[in-house]
Write a protein that holds these residues in place. Structure first.
Motif, PDB file in Angstrom:
ATOM      1  N   LYS A  16     -13.961  18.260 -44.126  1.00  0.00           N
ATOM      2  CA  LYS A  16     -13.143  19.460 -44.320  1.00  0.00           C
ATOM      3  C   LYS A  16     -13.090  20.292 -43.051  1.00  0.00           C
ATOM      4  O   LYS A  16     -12.041  20.851 -42.705  1.00  0.00           O
ATOM      5  CB  LYS A  16     -13.693  20.297 -45.473  1.00  0.00           C
ATOM      6  CG  LYS A  16     -13.447  19.691 -46.827  1.00  0.00           C
ATOM      7  CD  LYS A  16     -14.031  20.545 -47.927  1.00  0.00           C
ATOM      8  CE  LYS A  16     -13.865  19.884 -49.280  1.00  0.00           C
ATOM      9  NZ  LYS A  16     -14.423  20.707 -50.354  1.00  0.00           N
ATOM     10  N   LEU A  17     -14.196  20.387 -42.348  1.00  0.00           N
ATOM     11  CA  LEU A  17     -14.241  21.123 -41.089  1.00  0.00           C
ATOM     12  C   LEU A  17     -13.315  20.485 -40.057  1.00  0.00           C
ATOM     13  O   LEU A  17     -12.577  21.180 -39.354  1.00  0.00           O
ATOM     14  CB  LEU A  17     -15.675  21.176 -40.565  1.00  0.00           C
ATOM     15  CG  LEU A  17     -15.976  22.094 -39.401  1.00  0.00           C
ATOM     16  CD1 LEU A  17     -15.629  23.537 -39.750  1.00  0.00           C
ATOM     17  CD2 LEU A  17     -17.432  21.992 -39.010  1.00  0.00           C
ATOM     18  N   GLY A  18     -13.309  19.166 -40.000  1.00  0.00           N
ATOM     19  CA  GLY A  18     -12.399  18.460 -39.100  1.00  0.00           C
ATOM     20  C   GLY A  18     -10.940  18.708 -39.460  1.00  0.00           C
ATOM     21  O   GLY A  18     -10.100  18.908 -38.585  1.00  0.00           O
ATOM     22  N   ASP A  19     -10.638  18.722 -40.771  1.00  0.00           N
ATOM     23  CA  ASP A  19      -9.273  19.007 -41.220  1.00  0.00           C
ATOM     24  C   ASP A  19      -8.855  20.407 -40.812  1.00  0.00           C
ATOM     25  O   ASP A  19      -7.717  20.626 -40.380  1.00  0.00           O
ATOM     26  CB  ASP A  19      -9.156  18.858 -42.737  1.00  0.00           C
ATOM     27  CG  ASP A  19      -9.293  17.413 -43.209  1.00  0.00           C
ATOM     28  OD1 ASP A  19      -9.187  16.498 -42.364  1.00  0.00           O
ATOM     29  OD2 ASP A  19      -9.522  17.215 -44.417  1.00  0.00           O
ATOM     30  N   LEU A  20      -9.747  21.370 -40.955  1.00  0.00           N
ATOM     31  CA  LEU A  20      -9.441  22.752 -40.562  1.00  0.00           C
ATOM     32  C   LEU A  20      -9.167  22.841 -39.063  1.00  0.00           C
ATOM     33  O   LEU A  20      -8.266  23.572 -38.638  1.00  0.00           O
ATOM     34  CB  LEU A  20     -10.589  23.689 -40.938  1.00  0.00           C
ATOM     35  CG  LEU A  20     -10.705  24.051 -42.399  1.00  0.00           C
ATOM     36  CD1 LEU A  20     -11.989  24.850 -42.637  1.00  0.00           C
ATOM     37  CD2 LEU A  20      -9.496  24.835 -42.872  1.00  0.00           C
ATOM     38  N   LYS A  21      -9.942  22.110 -38.278  1.00  0.00           N
ATOM     39  CA  LYS A  21      -9.739  22.113 -36.833  1.00  0.00           C
ATOM     40  C   LYS A  21      -8.359  21.578 -36.482  1.00  0.00           C
ATOM     41  O   LYS A  21      -7.651  22.156 -35.659  1.00  0.00           O
ATOM     42  CB  LYS A  21     -10.829  21.283 -36.153  1.00  0.00           C
ATOM     43  CG  LYS A  21     -10.776  21.309 -34.663  1.00  0.00           C
ATOM     44  CD  LYS A  21     -11.927  20.508 -34.065  1.00  0.00           C
ATOM     45  CE  LYS A  21     -11.825  20.474 -32.559  1.00  0.00           C
ATOM     46  NZ  LYS A  21     -12.870  19.668 -31.966  1.00  0.00           N
ATOM     47  N   ASP A  22      -7.951  20.498 -37.127  1.00  0.00           N
ATOM     48  CA  ASP A  22      -6.625  19.920 -36.889  1.00  0.00           C
ATOM     49  C   ASP A  22      -5.526  20.890 -37.310  1.00  0.00           C
ATOM     50  O   ASP A  22      -4.527  21.063 -36.612  1.00  0.00           O
ATOM     51  CB  ASP A  22      -6.458  18.604 -37.650  1.00  0.00           C
ATOM     52  CG  ASP A  22      -7.284  17.476 -37.059  1.00  0.00           C
ATOM     53  OD1 ASP A  22      -7.745  17.606 -35.903  1.00  0.00           O
ATOM     54  OD2 ASP A  22      -7.478  16.465 -37.766  1.00  0.00           O
ATOM     55  N   GLU A  23      -5.701  21.531 -38.459  1.00  0.00           N
ATOM     56  CA  GLU A  23      -4.704  22.491 -38.948  1.00  0.00           C
ATOM     57  C   GLU A  23      -4.609  23.691 -38.014  1.00  0.00           C
ATOM     58  O   GLU A  23      -3.515  24.177 -37.718  1.00  0.00           O
ATOM     59  CB  GLU A  23      -5.061  22.938 -40.366  1.00  0.00           C
ATOM     60  CG  GLU A  23      -4.015  23.834 -40.979  1.00  0.00           C
ATOM     61  CD  GLU A  23      -4.332  24.200 -42.425  1.00  0.00           C
ATOM     62  OE1 GLU A  23      -3.780  25.217 -42.866  1.00  0.00           O
ATOM     63  OE2 GLU A  23      -5.106  23.497 -43.089  1.00  0.00           O
ATOM     64  N   HIS A  24      -5.747  24.161 -37.540  1.00  0.00           N
ATOM     65  CA  HIS A  24      -5.773  25.291 -36.607  1.00  0.00           C
ATOM     66  C   HIS A  24      -5.021  24.942 -35.333  1.00  0.00           C
ATOM     67  O   HIS A  24      -4.207  25.731 -34.834  1.00  0.00           O
ATOM     68  CB  HIS A  24      -7.225  25.662 -36.297  1.00  0.00           C
ATOM     69  CG  HIS A  24      -7.369  26.835 -35.401  1.00  0.00           C
ATOM     70  ND1 HIS A  24      -7.766  26.706 -34.097  1.00  0.00           N
ATOM     71  CD2 HIS A  24      -7.169  28.150 -35.608  1.00  0.00           C
ATOM     72  CE1 HIS A  24      -7.797  27.896 -33.538  1.00  0.00           C
ATOM     73  NE2 HIS A  24      -7.431  28.785 -34.426  1.00  0.00           N
ATOM     74  N   TYR A  25      -5.248  23.754 -34.793  1.00  0.00           N
ATOM     75  CA  TYR A  25      -4.548  23.316 -33.586  1.00  0.00           C
ATOM     76  C   TYR A  25      -3.046  23.267 -33.831  1.00  0.00           C
ATOM     77  O   TYR A  25      -2.252  23.749 -33.018  1.00  0.00           O
ATOM     78  CB  TYR A  25      -5.049  21.931 -33.145  1.00  0.00           C
ATOM     79  CG  TYR A  25      -4.185  21.330 -32.070  1.00  0.00           C
ATOM     80  CD1 TYR A  25      -4.282  21.772 -30.748  1.00  0.00           C
ATOM     81  CD2 TYR A  25      -3.245  20.358 -32.375  1.00  0.00           C
ATOM     82  CE1 TYR A  25      -3.462  21.241 -29.756  1.00  0.00           C
ATOM     83  CE2 TYR A  25      -2.426  19.822 -31.396  1.00  0.00           C
ATOM     84  CZ  TYR A  25      -2.538  20.266 -30.090  1.00  0.00           C
ATOM     85  OH  TYR A  25      -1.730  19.756 -29.119  1.00  0.00           O
ATOM     86  N   HIS A  26      -2.631  22.711 -34.962  1.00  0.00           N
ATOM     87  CA  HIS A  26      -1.207  22.597 -35.268  1.00  0.00           C
ATOM     88  C   HIS A  26      -0.560  23.984 -35.385  1.00  0.00           C
ATOM     89  O   HIS A  26       0.534  24.210 -34.856  1.00  0.00           O
ATOM     90  CB  HIS A  26      -1.006  21.811 -36.563  1.00  0.00           C
ATOM     91  CG  HIS A  26       0.429  21.664 -36.956  1.00  0.00           C
ATOM     92  ND1 HIS A  26       1.292  20.815 -36.310  1.00  0.00           N
ATOM     93  CD2 HIS A  26       1.154  22.288 -37.911  1.00  0.00           C
ATOM     94  CE1 HIS A  26       2.490  20.922 -36.856  1.00  0.00           C
ATOM     95  NE2 HIS A  26       2.429  21.806 -37.833  1.00  0.00           N
TER      96      HIS A  26
END
Length: 68
Positions: A16-26
């Motif tokens: 989930k933390l990795g998903d949040l990081k990707d979403e934040h970058y996008h």
């Protein structure tokens, strides 16, 4: 990591933390693209953006609770 009951809970949390990081970058990429397009189209200048950012930064640096 005593707060995680199982190793699988920890794996899911890291995912989930990795998903949040990707979403934040996008989201930051979209925001940057929109800002650049608005500057290119003359909606506002980079100097106006810098001034507004500084103004908001000053407002946010104060107490989050208004003083009466």
């Amino acid at each position: 990591m005593e707060s995680f009951s199982t190793s699988m809970d920890l794996v899911q949390f890291i995912g989930k933390l990795g998903d949040l990081k990707d979403e934040h970058y996008h989201l930051l990429l979209v925001q940057s693209a929109l800002i650049e397009l608005m500057i290119d189209k003359g909606v506002f200048s980079r100097q106006e953006l810098d001034r507004k950012m500084a103004e908001l930064d000053r407002l946010m640096a104060g107490s989050p609770y208004p003083m009466a």
